[in-house]
Design a protein around this motif. Sequence first.
Motif, PDB file in Angstrom:
ATOM      1  N   ALA A 179       0.817  -1.215   0.000  1.00  0.00           N
ATOM      2  CA  ALA A 179       0.000   0.000   0.000  1.00  0.00           C
ATOM      3  C   ALA A 179       0.849   1.262   0.000  1.00  0.00           C
ATOM      4  CB  ALA A 179      -0.923   0.004   1.215  1.00  0.00           C
ATOM      5  N   ASN A 180       2.103   1.136   0.437  1.00  0.00           N
ATOM      6  CA  ASN A 180       2.983   2.306   0.517  1.00  0.00           C
ATOM      7  C   ASN A 180       4.110   2.275  -0.506  1.00  0.00           C
ATOM      8  OD1 ASN A 180       2.376   3.997   3.221  1.00  0.00           O
ATOM      9  ND2 ASN A 180       1.893   1.838   3.557  1.00  0.00           N
ATOM     10  N   SER A 181       3.983   1.408  -1.495  1.00  0.00           N
ATOM     11  CA  SER A 181       5.042   1.293  -2.496  1.00  0.00           C
ATOM     12  C   SER A 181       4.585   1.661  -3.893  1.00  0.00           C
ATOM     13  CB  SER A 181       5.604  -0.139  -2.503  1.00  0.00           C
ATOM     14  OG  SER A 181       6.179  -0.440  -1.262  1.00  0.00           O
ATOM     15  N   GLY A 182       3.370   2.183  -4.031  1.00  0.00           N
ATOM     16  CA  GLY A 182       2.875   2.640  -5.328  1.00  0.00           C
ATOM     17  C   GLY A 182       2.870   1.546  -6.366  1.00  0.00           C
ATOM     18  N   ALA A 183       3.333   1.900  -7.578  1.00  0.00           N
ATOM     19  CA  ALA A 183       3.286   0.973  -8.712  1.00  0.00           C
ATOM     20  C   ALA A 183       4.111  -0.281  -8.467  1.00  0.00           C
ATOM     21  CB  ALA A 183       3.783   1.671  -9.980  1.00  0.00           C
ATOM     22  N   LYS A 184       5.138  -0.187  -7.620  1.00  0.00           N
ATOM     23  CA  LYS A 184       5.994  -1.339  -7.356  1.00  0.00           C
ATOM     24  C   LYS A 184       5.240  -2.466  -6.668  1.00  0.00           C
ATOM     25  CE  LYS A 184      10.075   0.109  -8.770  1.00  0.00           C
ATOM     26  NZ  LYS A 184      10.838  -0.608  -9.799  1.00  0.00           N
ATOM     27  N   ALA A 185       4.097  -2.143  -6.032  1.00  0.00           N
ATOM     28  CA  ALA A 185       3.379  -3.153  -5.263  1.00  0.00           C
ATOM     29  C   ALA A 185       2.906  -4.303  -6.116  1.00  0.00           C
ATOM     30  CB  ALA A 185       2.183  -2.506  -4.559  1.00  0.00           C
ATOM     31  N   GLY A 186       2.600  -4.032  -7.363  1.00  0.00           N
ATOM     32  CA  GLY A 186       2.082  -5.074  -8.237  1.00  0.00           C
ATOM     33  C   GLY A 186       3.058  -6.203  -8.461  1.00  0.00           C
ATOM     34  N   GLU A 187       4.338  -5.961  -8.105  1.00  0.00           N
ATOM     35  CA  GLU A 187       5.347  -6.991  -8.293  1.00  0.00           C
ATOM     36  C   GLU A 187       5.193  -8.131  -7.294  1.00  0.00           C
ATOM     37  OE1 GLU A 187       9.021  -4.963  -7.934  1.00  0.00           O
ATOM     38  OE2 GLU A 187       8.835  -3.870  -9.818  1.00  0.00           O
ATOM     39  N   PHE A 188       4.526  -7.863  -6.161  1.00  0.00           N
ATOM     40  CA  PHE A 188       4.544  -8.909  -5.150  1.00  0.00           C
ATOM     41  C   PHE A 188       3.251  -9.118  -4.392  1.00  0.00           C
ATOM     42  CE2 PHE A 188       6.172  -5.015  -3.135  1.00  0.00           C
ATOM     43  CZ  PHE A 188       5.399  -4.933  -1.985  1.00  0.00           C
ATOM     44  N   TYR A 189       2.196  -8.375  -4.704  1.00  0.00           N
ATOM     45  CA  TYR A 189       1.044  -8.456  -3.803  1.00  0.00           C
ATOM     46  C   TYR A 189      -0.288  -8.540  -4.528  1.00  0.00           C
ATOM     47  CZ  TYR A 189      -2.009  -7.375   0.133  1.00  0.00           C
ATOM     48  OH  TYR A 189      -2.987  -7.426   1.094  1.00  0.00           O
ATOM     49  N   THR A 190      -1.112  -9.516  -4.107  1.00  0.00           N
ATOM     50  CA  THR A 190      -2.501  -9.622  -4.528  1.00  0.00           C
ATOM     51  C   THR A 190      -3.354  -9.458  -3.278  1.00  0.00           C
ATOM     52  OG1 THR A 190      -1.957 -11.167  -6.308  1.00  0.00           O
ATOM     53  CG2 THR A 190      -4.245 -11.094  -5.598  1.00  0.00           C
ATOM     54  N   PRO A 191      -4.293  -8.499  -3.242  1.00  0.00           N
ATOM     55  CA  PRO A 191      -5.124  -8.302  -2.043  1.00  0.00           C
ATOM     56  C   PRO A 191      -5.751  -9.613  -1.575  1.00  0.00           C
ATOM     57  CG  PRO A 191      -5.522  -6.563  -3.630  1.00  0.00           C
ATOM     58  CD  PRO A 191      -4.630  -7.554  -4.319  1.00  0.00           C
ATOM     59  N   HIS A 192      -5.801  -9.788  -0.263  1.00  0.00           N
ATOM     60  CA  HIS A 192      -6.258 -11.063   0.290  1.00  0.00           C
ATOM     61  C   HIS A 192      -7.669 -11.421  -0.163  1.00  0.00           C
ATOM     62  CE1 HIS A 192      -6.717 -14.402   3.031  1.00  0.00           C
ATOM     63  NE2 HIS A 192      -7.845 -13.873   3.458  1.00  0.00           N
ATOM     64  N   PRO A 217       2.330 -19.329 -12.027  1.00  0.00           N
ATOM     65  CA  PRO A 217       3.446 -18.983 -12.910  1.00  0.00           C
ATOM     66  C   PRO A 217       3.964 -17.560 -12.754  1.00  0.00           C
ATOM     67  CG  PRO A 217       1.391 -18.885 -14.114  1.00  0.00           C
ATOM     68  CD  PRO A 217       1.049 -19.388 -12.751  1.00  0.00           C
ATOM     69  N   ALA A 218       3.259 -16.742 -11.973  1.00  0.00           N
ATOM     70  CA  ALA A 218       3.703 -15.367 -11.696  1.00  0.00           C
ATOM     71  C   ALA A 218       3.404 -15.096 -10.236  1.00  0.00           C
ATOM     72  CB  ALA A 218       2.976 -14.380 -12.614  1.00  0.00           C
ATOM     73  N   MET A 219       4.098 -15.804  -9.342  1.00  0.00           N
ATOM     74  CA  MET A 219       3.611 -16.000  -7.970  1.00  0.00           C
ATOM     75  C   MET A 219       3.778 -14.809  -7.040  1.00  0.00           C
ATOM     76  SD  MET A 219       6.510 -18.505  -6.408  1.00  0.00           S
ATOM     77  CE  MET A 219       8.239 -18.046  -6.462  1.00  0.00           C
ATOM     78  N   GLY A 220       4.572 -13.793  -7.399  1.00  0.00           N
ATOM     79  CA  GLY A 220       4.737 -12.677  -6.472  1.00  0.00           C
ATOM     80  C   GLY A 220       5.217 -13.182  -5.123  1.00  0.00           C
ATOM     81  N   SER A 221       4.542 -12.784  -4.047  1.00  0.00           N
ATOM     82  CA  SER A 221       4.947 -13.189  -2.702  1.00  0.00           C
ATOM     83  C   SER A 221       4.355 -14.527  -2.293  1.00  0.00           C
ATOM     84  CB  SER A 221       4.533 -12.121  -1.679  1.00  0.00           C
ATOM     85  OG  SER A 221       3.124 -11.990  -1.665  1.00  0.00           O
ATOM     86  N   GLY A 222       3.622 -15.189  -3.192  1.00  0.00           N
ATOM     87  CA  GLY A 222       3.102 -16.523  -2.907  1.00  0.00           C
ATOM     88  C   GLY A 222       1.767 -16.554  -2.207  1.00  0.00           C
ATOM     89  N   THR A 252      11.380 -10.593  -5.135  1.00  0.00           N
ATOM     90  CA  THR A 252      10.026 -11.090  -4.914  1.00  0.00           C
ATOM     91  C   THR A 252      10.028 -12.603  -4.741  1.00  0.00           C
ATOM     92  OG1 THR A 252       9.254  -9.288  -6.326  1.00  0.00           O
ATOM     93  CG2 THR A 252       7.668 -11.000  -5.786  1.00  0.00           C
ATOM     94  N   PHE A 253      10.866 -13.279  -5.494  1.00  0.00           N
ATOM     95  CA  PHE A 253      11.045 -14.723  -5.360  1.00  0.00           C
ATOM     96  C   PHE A 253      11.464 -15.080  -3.938  1.00  0.00           C
ATOM     97  CE2 PHE A 253      14.447 -18.059  -5.653  1.00  0.00           C
ATOM     98  CZ  PHE A 253      13.626 -19.154  -5.845  1.00  0.00           C
ATOM     99  N   ASN A 254      12.362 -14.292  -3.359  1.00  0.00           N
ATOM    100  CA  ASN A 254      12.785 -14.524  -1.985  1.00  0.00           C
ATOM    101  C   ASN A 254      11.644 -14.299  -1.000  1.00  0.00           C
ATOM    102  OD1 ASN A 254      15.408 -15.208  -2.717  1.00  0.00           O
ATOM    103  ND2 ASN A 254      16.158 -13.100  -2.551  1.00  0.00           N
ATOM    104  N   LEU A 255      10.825 -13.275  -1.261  1.00  0.00           N
ATOM    105  CA  LEU A 255       9.656 -13.028  -0.410  1.00  0.00           C
ATOM    106  C   LEU A 255       8.741 -14.249  -0.392  1.00  0.00           C
ATOM    107  CD1 LEU A 255       8.486  -9.382  -1.289  1.00  0.00           C
ATOM    108  CD2 LEU A 255       9.714 -10.141   0.737  1.00  0.00           C
ATOM    109  N   ALA A 256       8.528 -14.841  -1.551  1.00  0.00           N
ATOM    110  CA  ALA A 256       7.629 -15.995  -1.658  1.00  0.00           C
ATOM    111  C   ALA A 256       8.167 -17.185  -0.868  1.00  0.00           C
ATOM    112  CB  ALA A 256       7.434 -16.372  -3.125  1.00  0.00           C
TER     113      ALA A 256
END
Length: 530
Positions: A179-192, A217-222, A252-256
């Motif tokens: 929520a605080n990373s702007g456009a970068k958020a799409g790299e790792f987050y899908t709203p619950h 195939p595009a897992m973001g943070s998993g 992002t792979f590491n986050l997952a």
Amino acid sequence: MALSAEQETMIWKTLNDTRGKIEPSEYKNYIFGVMFYKFLSEKAEGWVKENAGNQTWAELWEQDAVRASDFMKRSLGYVIQPSDLFSAWQSAISEDKFNVLMMSDSLSRFNKNLYGDAKEDFAGIFDDMDLTSTRLGNNAQMRTATMIDMINLMSKIETEDNTDVLGDLYEYLIGMFAANSGAKAGEFYTPHQVSDVMAQLLTSGRENKEQYSLYDPAMGSGSLLLTTASHMQKAGVRGAIKYYGQELITTTFNLARMNLMMHGVEYNDINLRNADTLNGDWPDGVREGIDSPRMFDAVMANPPYSLKWDNKNREEDVRFKYGVAPASKADYAFLLHSLYHLKQDGRMAIVLPHGVLFRGAAEGKIRKQLLDNHHISAVIGLPEKIFTNTGIPTIIMVLEKHRQSDDVLFIDASNDFEKAKNSNVLRDKDVDKIVKTYLDRKDIEKYAHVATMDEIIENDYNLNIPRYVDTFEEEEPVDAQKLLDDMKEINAKEKQLMSELSEQFDQLVGTDEESSKYLELLKEALNNAR
């Protein structure tokens, strides 16, 4: 007991108070790294309690470090020696003996002592924690102080009675950083809430399977993998659910990887890869000229929208037998890749922009092939501003590999949401309504429609939701007589007020020549207005 909302808010506030000049998008790499190391350390200490009798880990290590190391590695896949435990960091801080070099040495030893299959799952997982970066401080002393702040904050989180606490906090912080990373958020987050909709659609009627394989195939943070698994009755049973995922961005792979393990998924059940999904098929795929792809019970994806990709020489790629997506928009490339890896009785759900429903040319041909082969089961329109990285409205498309029916369920859920500060949020009742409508598969006025293939053909294979679900609300008919009466009443009141105002002006007298002249001008203006 999980962390309360107040505790989560306190942690988030403290993070912001202590991060200094480090940007949130970078700071998360450090705080998540510290959190994950705490998780691994406490898991190791818990394992020692269960398996070492009355001896401490330090005693076992002192007796025979090689044997003790091998003992832990074979069970956990990694080893953390006593002086490198998170609790050892805490003790060093309390004794004013901690420095950032102690931390970097601990991480280095961890990386060198991985075992067997765990090497792939843990390798490089702390690489995003650059402890020499000047962003942490201009010298070792300042960097040490920054890391002490993080360790002290994580020390406040008690996990002894609830191993899910760190995992739940991790998910909360991922959402807050997004929520605080702007456009970068799409790299790792899908709203619950979106993950929850997709998970329920994928697992409905299949919750009792003894074994279940998931692929993103595009897992973001998993989070999509985890949420889908949480709806299975075998969730948490070692070996029952296998997690497969691929992510291009290394951070992002590491986050997952951290996310899955902190939610109790054993490394043996995790099969994640840091690579380009579209440019190199996986899992398995073509080996030595022979295609031996792995198929999954469920595939879920929230890929980057309308991504540019290299679509040259793709005609022979078996994943894209229905057509090659245009170079300017990879949406259908991700969809076809996902569908290809679906079992014959599997189900997939993918988040896409609305354009895939009606764009023509190559995409139109792919869409026609998908419909003619009965793959598309449902199209669900979501509210706009529901994702942190884009304000555009999106859809969830549900597909199956082997459907007998050729109809398509359309759901327009775009108007059901709660407004938040900078986004819209699906409420529990909105999620439940979508899932129930999908399962019932019946028409609901101004919300859902089951379209026949004849209707779709009549619309030239255009799947734009308004063509099938009419949400137009007719305005109340205008009462012309009442409107005329109201206008007459307003005119009458206006004349009365103007008359009263004129009388009051007539009673006013100027005290000098200038004020008298001003009053005359006002009276003249009032008479002209009447």
